[in-house]
Structures are given as C-alpha cells and as structure tokens.
Write a protein that holds these residues in place. Structure first.
Motif, PDB file in Angstrom:
ATOM      1  N   ASP A  67      -6.611  -7.708   1.322  1.00 52.73           N
ATOM      2  CA  ASP A  67      -5.864  -7.632   0.072  1.00 52.73           C
ATOM      3  C   ASP A  67      -6.347  -6.468  -0.792  1.00 52.73           C
ATOM      4  O   ASP A  67      -5.545  -5.775  -1.418  1.00 52.73           O
ATOM      5  CB  ASP A  67      -5.915  -8.943  -0.697  1.00 52.73           C
ATOM      6  CG  ASP A  67      -7.282  -9.604  -0.708  1.00 52.73           C
ATOM      7  OD1 ASP A  67      -8.193  -9.116  -0.015  1.00 52.73           O
ATOM      8  OD2 ASP A  67      -7.444 -10.608  -1.400  1.00 52.73           O
ATOM      9  N   VAL A  68      -7.639  -6.221  -0.782  1.00 47.50           N
ATOM     10  CA  VAL A  68      -8.204  -5.106  -1.549  1.00 47.50           C
ATOM     11  C   VAL A  68      -7.755  -3.773  -0.942  1.00 47.50           C
ATOM     12  O   VAL A  68      -7.270  -2.894  -1.663  1.00 47.50           O
ATOM     13  CB  VAL A  68      -9.748  -5.183  -1.599  1.00 47.50           C
ATOM     14  CG1 VAL A  68     -10.345  -3.934  -2.221  1.00 47.50           C
ATOM     15  CG2 VAL A  68     -10.188  -6.422  -2.352  1.00 47.50           C
ATOM     16  N   SER A  69      -7.889  -3.641   0.365  1.00 46.85           N
ATOM     17  CA  SER A  69      -7.510  -2.376   1.005  1.00 46.85           C
ATOM     18  C   SER A  69      -6.011  -2.126   0.885  1.00 46.85           C
ATOM     19  O   SER A  69      -5.583  -0.981   0.711  1.00 46.85           O
ATOM     20  CB  SER A  69      -7.965  -2.326   2.458  1.00 46.85           C
ATOM     21  OG  SER A  69      -7.335  -3.314   3.222  1.00 46.85           O
ATOM     22  N   SER A  70      -5.206  -3.175   0.946  1.00 48.62           N
ATOM     23  CA  SER A  70      -3.751  -3.015   0.797  1.00 48.62           C
ATOM     24  C   SER A  70      -3.390  -2.531  -0.604  1.00 48.62           C
ATOM     25  O   SER A  70      -2.548  -1.639  -0.758  1.00 48.62           O
ATOM     26  CB  SER A  70      -3.034  -4.335   1.071  1.00 48.62           C
ATOM     27  OG  SER A  70      -3.191  -4.708   2.399  1.00 48.62           O
ATOM     28  N   LYS A  71      -4.010  -3.122  -1.617  1.00 44.28           N
ATOM     29  CA  LYS A  71      -3.736  -2.691  -3.000  1.00 44.28           C
ATOM     30  C   LYS A  71      -4.160  -1.247  -3.191  1.00 44.28           C
ATOM     31  O   LYS A  71      -3.416  -0.438  -3.759  1.00 44.28           O
ATOM     32  CB  LYS A  71      -4.450  -3.589  -4.004  1.00 44.28           C
ATOM     33  CG  LYS A  71      -4.251  -3.095  -5.447  1.00 44.28           C
ATOM     34  CD  LYS A  71      -4.629  -4.102  -6.460  1.00 44.28           C
ATOM     35  CE  LYS A  71      -4.497  -3.636  -7.890  1.00 44.28           C
ATOM     36  NZ  LYS A  71      -3.347  -2.828  -8.227  1.00 44.28           N
ATOM     37  N   LEU A  72      -5.344  -0.909  -2.689  1.00 44.41           N
ATOM     38  CA  LEU A  72      -5.822   0.469  -2.826  1.00 44.41           C
ATOM     39  C   LEU A  72      -4.916   1.448  -2.081  1.00 44.41           C
ATOM     40  O   LEU A  72      -4.595   2.517  -2.603  1.00 44.41           O
ATOM     41  CB  LEU A  72      -7.257   0.587  -2.324  1.00 44.41           C
ATOM     42  CG  LEU A  72      -8.323  -0.003  -3.242  1.00 44.41           C
ATOM     43  CD1 LEU A  72      -9.653  -0.087  -2.524  1.00 44.41           C
ATOM     44  CD2 LEU A  72      -8.448   0.803  -4.511  1.00 44.41           C
ATOM     45  N   ALA A  73      -4.480   1.079  -0.882  1.00 44.45           N
ATOM     46  CA  ALA A  73      -3.603   1.964  -0.105  1.00 44.45           C
ATOM     47  C   ALA A  73      -2.300   2.221  -0.851  1.00 44.45           C
ATOM     48  O   ALA A  73      -1.813   3.363  -0.888  1.00 44.45           O
ATOM     49  CB  ALA A  73      -3.328   1.367   1.271  1.00 44.45           C
ATOM     50  N   ALA A  74      -1.752   1.184  -1.453  1.00 45.75           N
ATOM     51  CA  ALA A  74      -0.510   1.345  -2.217  1.00 45.75           C
ATOM     52  C   ALA A  74      -0.740   2.199  -3.467  1.00 45.75           C
ATOM     53  O   ALA A  74       0.051   3.098  -3.770  1.00 45.75           O
ATOM     54  CB  ALA A  74       0.051  -0.018  -2.606  1.00 45.75           C
ATOM     55  N   ASP A  75      -1.817   1.937  -4.165  1.00 42.12           N
ATOM     56  CA  ASP A  75      -2.107   2.661  -5.405  1.00 42.12           C
ATOM     57  C   ASP A  75      -2.504   4.115  -5.142  1.00 42.12           C
ATOM     58  O   ASP A  75      -2.253   4.982  -5.983  1.00 42.12           O
ATOM     59  CB  ASP A  75      -3.222   1.970  -6.188  1.00 42.12           C
ATOM     60  CG  ASP A  75      -2.809   0.613  -6.744  1.00 42.12           C
ATOM     61  OD1 ASP A  75      -1.606   0.283  -6.682  1.00 42.12           O
ATOM     62  OD2 ASP A  75      -3.696  -0.116  -7.225  1.00 42.12           O
ATOM     63  N   LEU A  76      -3.153   4.364  -4.013  1.00 42.88           N
ATOM     64  CA  LEU A  76      -3.669   5.702  -3.724  1.00 42.88           C
ATOM     65  C   LEU A  76      -2.787   6.484  -2.757  1.00 42.88           C
ATOM     66  O   LEU A  76      -3.231   7.496  -2.210  1.00 42.88           O
ATOM     67  CB  LEU A  76      -5.082   5.611  -3.149  1.00 42.88           C
ATOM     68  CG  LEU A  76      -6.148   5.081  -4.095  1.00 42.88           C
ATOM     69  CD1 LEU A  76      -7.467   4.918  -3.364  1.00 42.88           C
ATOM     70  CD2 LEU A  76      -6.311   5.992  -5.298  1.00 42.88           C
ATOM     71  N   GLY A  78      -0.934   9.028  -0.936  1.00 40.16           N
ATOM     72  CA  GLY A  78      -0.966  10.480  -1.115  1.00 40.16           C
ATOM     73  C   GLY A  78      -2.314  11.012  -1.585  1.00 40.16           C
ATOM     74  O   GLY A  78      -2.538  12.217  -1.570  1.00 40.16           O
ATOM     75  N   ARG A  79      -3.204  10.136  -2.008  1.00 42.07           N
ATOM     76  CA  ARG A  79      -4.536  10.564  -2.482  1.00 42.07           C
ATOM     77  C   ARG A  79      -5.642  10.192  -1.502  1.00 42.07           C
ATOM     78  O   ARG A  79      -6.660  10.859  -1.445  1.00 42.07           O
ATOM     79  CB  ARG A  79      -4.823   9.950  -3.847  1.00 42.07           C
ATOM     80  CG  ARG A  79      -3.914  10.445  -4.943  1.00 42.07           C
ATOM     81  CD  ARG A  79      -4.295   9.789  -6.263  1.00 42.07           C
ATOM     82  NE  ARG A  79      -3.426  10.208  -7.334  1.00 42.07           N
ATOM     83  CZ  ARG A  79      -2.391   9.501  -7.778  1.00 42.07           C
ATOM     84  NH1 ARG A  79      -2.097   8.335  -7.227  1.00 42.07           N
ATOM     85  NH2 ARG A  79      -1.645   9.946  -8.763  1.00 42.07           N
ATOM     86  N   ALA A  80      -5.445   9.071  -0.784  1.00 40.55           N
ATOM     87  CA  ALA A  80      -6.429   8.612   0.201  1.00 40.55           C
ATOM     88  C   ALA A  80      -5.689   7.758   1.231  1.00 40.55           C
ATOM     89  O   ALA A  80      -4.840   6.956   0.866  1.00 40.55           O
ATOM     90  CB  ALA A  80      -7.532   7.794  -0.474  1.00 40.55           C
ATOM     91  N   ASP A  81      -6.034   7.959   2.487  1.00 41.57           N
ATOM     92  CA  ASP A  81      -5.385   7.162   3.525  1.00 41.57           C
ATOM     93  C   ASP A  81      -6.211   5.923   3.844  1.00 41.57           C
ATOM     94  O   ASP A  81      -7.309   5.729   3.321  1.00 41.57           O
ATOM     95  CB  ASP A  81      -5.114   7.997   4.778  1.00 41.57           C
ATOM     96  CG  ASP A  81      -6.393   8.522   5.424  1.00 41.57           C
ATOM     97  OD1 ASP A  81      -7.492   8.007   5.137  1.00 41.57           O
ATOM     98  OD2 ASP A  81      -6.279   9.465   6.234  1.00 41.57           O
ATOM     99  N   GLU A  82      -5.661   5.069   4.705  1.00 35.64           N
ATOM    100  CA  GLU A  82      -6.302   3.800   5.050  1.00 35.64           C
ATOM    101  C   GLU A  82      -7.704   4.004   5.627  1.00 35.64           C
ATOM    102  O   GLU A  82      -8.628   3.271   5.300  1.00 35.64           O
ATOM    103  CB  GLU A  82      -5.425   3.046   6.056  1.00 35.64           C
ATOM    104  CG  GLU A  82      -5.861   1.633   6.302  1.00 35.64           C
ATOM    105  CD  GLU A  82      -5.470   0.663   5.210  1.00 35.64           C
ATOM    106  OE1 GLU A  82      -6.192  -0.339   5.042  1.00 35.64           O
ATOM    107  OE2 GLU A  82      -4.455   0.904   4.522  1.00 35.64           O
ATOM    108  N   ALA A  83      -7.875   5.007   6.473  1.00 40.55           N
ATOM    109  CA  ALA A  83      -9.191   5.267   7.079  1.00 40.55           C
ATOM    110  C   ALA A  83     -10.211   5.659   6.018  1.00 40.55           C
ATOM    111  O   ALA A  83     -11.367   5.205   6.057  1.00 40.55           O
ATOM    112  CB  ALA A  83      -9.074   6.357   8.142  1.00 40.55           C
ATOM    113  N   GLU A  84      -9.819   6.477   5.080  1.00 37.13           N
ATOM    114  CA  GLU A  84     -10.731   6.891   4.004  1.00 37.13           C
ATOM    115  C   GLU A  84     -11.094   5.698   3.121  1.00 37.13           C
ATOM    116  O   GLU A  84     -12.249   5.542   2.715  1.00 37.13           O
ATOM    117  CB  GLU A  84     -10.089   7.995   3.169  1.00 37.13           C
ATOM    118  CG  GLU A  84     -11.008   8.569   2.123  1.00 37.13           C
ATOM    119  CD  GLU A  84     -10.384   9.716   1.331  1.00 37.13           C
ATOM    120  OE1 GLU A  84     -11.061  10.203   0.414  1.00 37.13           O
ATOM    121  OE2 GLU A  84      -9.249  10.113   1.623  1.00 37.13           O
TER     122      GLU A  84
END
Length: 105
Positions: A67-76, A78-84
C-alpha cells in the motif's frame, strides 16, 4: 514456577518487544519515505511533514508494504519508478531500524 514457564515467558516478552520495534521501525521508514518523496515533489516545511504523515497512515490500509509503495508510485509518477521506490524503502528501513534501536537503548 518452572524453568519451562520462565523460558516461555521470556520468549513471549521477546516476541512482543520485537513486534513493537518492527512496528516503530516501519512507521519511521514510512515517515522518512514521505519526506524523501515530498522533496522529489518540491514540498518543504509543513507541507512536506503533512505529506509524510499521509505515507505513514497509508500503511494502515492493508497488510504489508504494498500500500505504501503503490501510493508512492502514484504520487511520484514521472519522478521515481517502482524499482527506485523499492530500493529507497529497503535503504530507509535499515536507517529507521538503527534509529529506533538507538532510541530504545
């Protein structure tokens, strides 16, 4: 009280302490992740702190860190990908764990 009872109590106490430390470390990691992400989005001060808290609370929505990584991926996007994001989560978990252990000594 027998040695077995003493040993059982010690294991239960250790299990509870480990669970508490793990919870605190995950919450700290999520706050640190939120601060990192806020910086990537150009947020500062109170805005960055508020955003970091949304990351902390997003972890309560489901079990695990997805849930944390999904929220961050959506919010970021174009700025950071899932691997980062995953790499940063791993890095900051170690930082958070050291901080929490240091506070409890």
């Amino acid at each position: 009280m027998t040695t077995f009872d003493d040993r059982e109590r010690a294991y239960e106490t250790k299990f509870a302490l480990d669970a508490e430390l793990r919870f605190k470390a995950e919450a700290r990691r999520n706050r640190l992740l939120g601060e990192w992400a806020a910086g990537l989005m150009g947020m500062q001060g109170d805005e960055a702190r508020r955003y970091a808290m949304t990351i902390v609370t997003s972890d309560f929505e489901a079990t695990g860190a997805h849930d944390v990584s999904s929220k961050l991926a959506a919010d970021l996007e174009g700025r950071a990908d899932e691997a980062e994001i995953r790499a940063k989560m791993t890095e900051l978990m170690e930082v958070a764990r050291k901080q929490v252990i240091g506070e409890n000594q």
